[in-house]
Write a protein that holds these residues in place. Structure first.
Motif, short mmCIF file in Angstrom:
data_model
loop_
_atom_site.label_atom_id
_atom_site.label_comp_id
_atom_site.label_asym_id
_atom_site.label_seq_id
_atom_site.Cartn_x
_atom_site.Cartn_y
_atom_site.Cartn_z
N ASN A 103 0.76 -19.84 -26.37
CA ASN A 103 2.16 -20.29 -26.38
C ASN A 103 3.09 -19.23 -25.82
N ILE A 104 4.09 -19.69 -25.11
CA ILE A 104 5.10 -18.76 -24.58
C ILE A 104 6.00 -18.35 -25.76
N PRO A 105 6.30 -17.07 -25.92
CA PRO A 105 7.13 -16.66 -27.07
C PRO A 105 8.53 -17.24 -26.98
N LYS A 106 9.07 -17.57 -28.18
CA LYS A 106 10.41 -18.18 -28.22
C LYS A 106 11.48 -17.17 -28.61
N THR A 107 11.05 -16.16 -29.37
CA THR A 107 12.02 -15.17 -29.82
C THR A 107 11.52 -13.77 -29.47
N LEU A 108 12.41 -12.79 -29.59
CA LEU A 108 12.03 -11.40 -29.31
C LEU A 108 10.95 -10.93 -30.28
N ASP A 109 11.03 -11.41 -31.52
CA ASP A 109 10.00 -11.04 -32.52
C ASP A 109 8.63 -11.54 -32.09
N GLU A 110 8.60 -12.78 -31.61
CA GLU A 110 7.31 -13.35 -31.15
C GLU A 110 6.77 -12.57 -29.96
N LEU A 111 7.68 -12.17 -29.07
CA LEU A 111 7.26 -11.40 -27.89
C LEU A 111 6.72 -10.03 -28.30
N GLU A 112 7.42 -9.42 -29.24
CA GLU A 112 6.99 -8.11 -29.75
C GLU A 112 5.59 -8.22 -30.35
N HIS A 113 5.40 -9.29 -31.12
CA HIS A 113 4.11 -9.52 -31.75
C HIS A 113 3.01 -9.68 -30.70
N LEU A 114 3.37 -10.39 -29.61
CA LEU A 114 2.41 -10.63 -28.52
C LEU A 114 2.03 -9.32 -27.84
N ILE A 115 3.04 -8.45 -27.65
CA ILE A 115 2.79 -7.17 -26.99
C ILE A 115 1.91 -6.31 -27.89
N THR A 175 16.61 -14.50 -22.26
CA THR A 175 16.13 -13.12 -22.18
C THR A 175 14.63 -13.02 -22.46
N VAL A 176 14.19 -13.71 -23.50
CA VAL A 176 12.77 -13.63 -23.90
C VAL A 176 11.87 -14.10 -22.76
N LEU A 177 12.26 -15.21 -22.17
CA LEU A 177 11.46 -15.80 -21.10
C LEU A 177 11.41 -14.86 -19.88
N ARG A 178 12.58 -14.28 -19.56
CA ARG A 178 12.66 -13.36 -18.42
C ARG A 178 11.80 -12.13 -18.65
N LEU A 179 11.89 -11.61 -19.86
CA LEU A 179 11.12 -10.41 -20.22
C LEU A 179 9.61 -10.72 -20.21
N TYR A 180 9.27 -11.87 -20.73
CA TYR A 180 7.86 -12.30 -20.79
C TYR A 180 7.28 -12.41 -19.37
N ASP A 181 8.08 -13.05 -18.48
CA ASP A 181 7.63 -13.20 -17.08
C ASP A 181 7.44 -11.85 -16.41
N ARG A 182 8.38 -10.93 -16.62
CA ARG A 182 8.28 -9.60 -16.01
C ARG A 182 7.04 -8.86 -16.50
N LEU A 183 6.83 -8.96 -17.81
CA LEU A 183 5.67 -8.26 -18.38
C LEU A 183 4.36 -8.85 -17.84
N CYS A 184 4.36 -10.17 -17.63
CA CYS A 184 3.18 -10.83 -17.07
C CYS A 184 2.97 -10.40 -15.61
N GLU A 185 4.09 -10.36 -14.87
CA GLU A 185 4.01 -9.97 -13.45
C GLU A 185 3.47 -8.55 -13.30
N LYS A 186 3.86 -7.68 -14.24
CA LYS A 186 3.42 -6.29 -14.16
C LYS A 186 2.03 -6.09 -14.78
N GLY A 187 1.44 -7.19 -15.23
CA GLY A 187 0.09 -7.13 -15.77
C GLY A 187 0.00 -6.60 -17.19
N MET A 188 1.15 -6.48 -17.84
CA MET A 188 1.14 -5.96 -19.20
C MET A 188 0.82 -7.05 -20.23
N LEU A 189 1.00 -8.30 -19.81
CA LEU A 189 0.66 -9.44 -20.68
C LEU A 189 -0.10 -10.48 -19.86
#
Lengths: 276, 255
Positions: free
Chosen positions: A264-276, A245-259
């Motif tokens: 490093n690619i986030p490993k957990t939802l917490d890491e992704l949240e922190h990145l956002i 899920t994290v990887l899929r969400l990360y890719d989508r956010l990157c595709e939409k230009g939000m990230l």
């Protein structure tokens, strides 16, 4: 160079009366202290490989090396192997044979030749560590599924193995026991134990594992870092797995230009949240 | 969980030394059976009942329920002593039925009642042991008495398997019921037959898995496990010896 603690070379194994090989030329290397997730569809050979690693099954062809030495199948060699390589079975009812929790946990360590006083202390220590004390006096058959799983892990931990093979350790566990088991697994790796786990949980494997092995019809399709393995959609499809899920969400956010794809690619939802 | 097994784990006498409980139960049982004294059997029945209910905290209803099981069996098996069909009326009672009498002699009545009381007294000794001592501890006692290891290990594994198979059987029965497997007598019989055959196959598979798991933990042909239970207490041993002597005295000189 990191030490290879376990290696399978060209393993072939088939069950009696079966015309199909469960393992057909499996090659895998596991480094000492690593966390390795074995993933793949049901019947891909994960459990069979685990039983081969513990010497329960003897492959018809190929070799297994433990700490660089080829494992033998004499009684003495098997006892030596099993004192270093422990296996926690998927269904605790296939593992727990004793009537009481204390007797169950003491079985393995007493088989190693440890005296009863030391064994008693070790049993107490492992029961405290795994939070088994509240139900230590109950008979094994009266325990819940989660409690049985904790006892089955304690069975192996008490033997102080170098490698622990966990066959789907959280299968049919509730969330509370799932997180408890995961916490125990973290403790194992902190102690330097090499943990090899068969799992279908892609999110957990992605966040937890140092390496992922994708199994398909008795062979390792690939072995590598989770971020590389889980990027290969073709392999995931072939092994009935999905992208974490994290990887899929990360890719989508990157595709939409939000990230931005940097660092490093986030490993957990917490890491992704922190990145956002 | 089987009720008698769960009672043994919840009893307040559970943590008393298993050897003491074993010796207490077995010596009382031997006195009851060997002497066939009604008074000794009644004493054992009362004392065991008091220990199980008052000291062990087992509900009276459970104890009575368990005593009724052999009582029914004993009643029917001693019926031949208590009731005869004869043309000659005997001294205890005689109910005329046409040319015949439903009758019994006083000595037969005494033998019949004696048999029932003795058997109940002996069974109460076994219930004392079973309701206050978990199976594992009984096996430990047998081990220390130098019973063959193979016999004890088989006992332990059988004990463990009873619960596994009961669980599997219950799951299969539920699955069958959910699909109208007990719609009528015929389907119920059919479902039961299928359940038994599946249970047999599963038990074979389970035993193979269990053996593999034991092998993976360096099993070398002997079940090495730590013992449960507590140490013996001198005061308790004195009480047991005194009680057994009194029971023997009642049996020999009493009635």
């Amino acid at each position: 160079m990191e030490e290879i603690i376990l290696e399978a070379r060209n393993l072939y194994f088939s069950y009696e009366l079966s015309d199909k090989h469960s393992l057909q030329g499996l090659n895998v290397k596991v480094k000492k202290g690593e966390k390795v997730a074995f993933m793949g569809a049901n019947g891909s050979g994960k459990s069979t490989f685990f039983l081969c690693c513990n010497g329960i099954y003897q492959p018809q062809k190929g070799e297994i090396y433990f700490k660089g030495e080829k494992i033998g199948y004499s009684k003495k060699e098997l006892l030596a192997l099993r004192s270093h390589v422990g296996i926690v079975f998927q269904d605790p009812d296939n593992q727990l044979f004793s009537a009481s929790v204390k007797q169950e946990i003491s079985f393995g360590i007493l088989n190693l030749g440890v005296d009863k006083i030391t064994a008693e202390k070790e049993v107490q220590a492992v029961m405290e560590r795994l939070e088994i004390m509240p139900f230590q006096d109950r008979p094994v058959h009266a325990l819940s599924g989660g409690q049985k799983k904790l006892v089955s892990i304690a069975d192996i931990l008490i033997m102080h193995p170098d490698i622990i093979l966990l066959d789907e350790p959280v299968a049919s566990l509730d969330p509370k026991h799932t997180s408890l088991v995961y916490r125990i697994i973290d403790q194992m790796t902190e102690q330097g134990i090499t943990v090899i786990m068969a799992t279908h949980d892609v999110d957990y494997a992605y966040a937890w594992a140092d390496e992922v092995v994708l199994m398909h019809e008795g062979v390792a399709l690939c072995q590598g870092k989770p971020e590389d393995i889980f990027r290969n959609k073709e392999l995931l499809r072939k092994t009935n797995l999905e992208e974490p899920t994290v990887l899929r969400l990360y890719d989508r956010l990157c595709e939409k230009g939000m990230l931005k794809r940097e660092g490093n690619i986030p490993k957990t939802l917490d890491e992704l949240e922190h990145l956002i | 969980m089987i009720l008698i097994d769960s009672l043994s784990y919840s009893s307040k006498l559970r943590y008393k030394n298993p050897e003491e409980k074993f010796v207490f139960a077995m010596s009382s049982l031997v006195i009851c059976v060997a002497t066939k004294s009604i008074l000794a059997a009644l004493t054992a029945l009362i004392i065991n009942g008091w220990l199980i209910i008052r000291k062990g905290g087992i509900p009276l209803s459970y104890y009575v329920k368990y005593l009724l099981v052999p009582l029914v069996f004993l009643f029917f098996s001693t019926l031949i002593l208590l009731v005869n069909i004869s043309k000659i009326p005997l001294d205890a009672y005689a109910i005329p039925i046409g040319e015949y009498y439903l009758t019994s002699s006083l000595s037969d009545m005494y033998r019949g009642i004696g048999l029932i009381v003795t058997a109940l007294g002996a069974v109460s000794c076994l219930y004392f042991l079973a309701m206050n001592t978990p199976m594992t501890e009984i096996c430990e006692v047998l081990k220390r008495m130098h019973c063959p290891t193979l016999f004890i290990e088989l006992m332990l594994l059988t004990y463990r398997f009873i619960f596994i198979l009961l669980e599997v059987a219950s799951a299969i029965l539920t699955a069958q019921k959910s699909r109208l497997g007990n719609r009528d007598f015929r389907t119920s019989l059919d479902s039961f037959g299928k359940m038994v055959s599946i249970l047999f196959i599963r038990s074979l598979k389970k035993s193979t898995h269990l053996y593999d798991a034991m092998e993976s933990r360096c099993y070398n042909g002997e079940l090495n496990v730590l013992r449960d239970g507590s140490r013996s207490v001198c005061k308790e041993i004195v009480w047991i010896v005194l009680y057994e002597m009194v029971l023997l005295g009642i049996a020999v000189f009493g009635f």
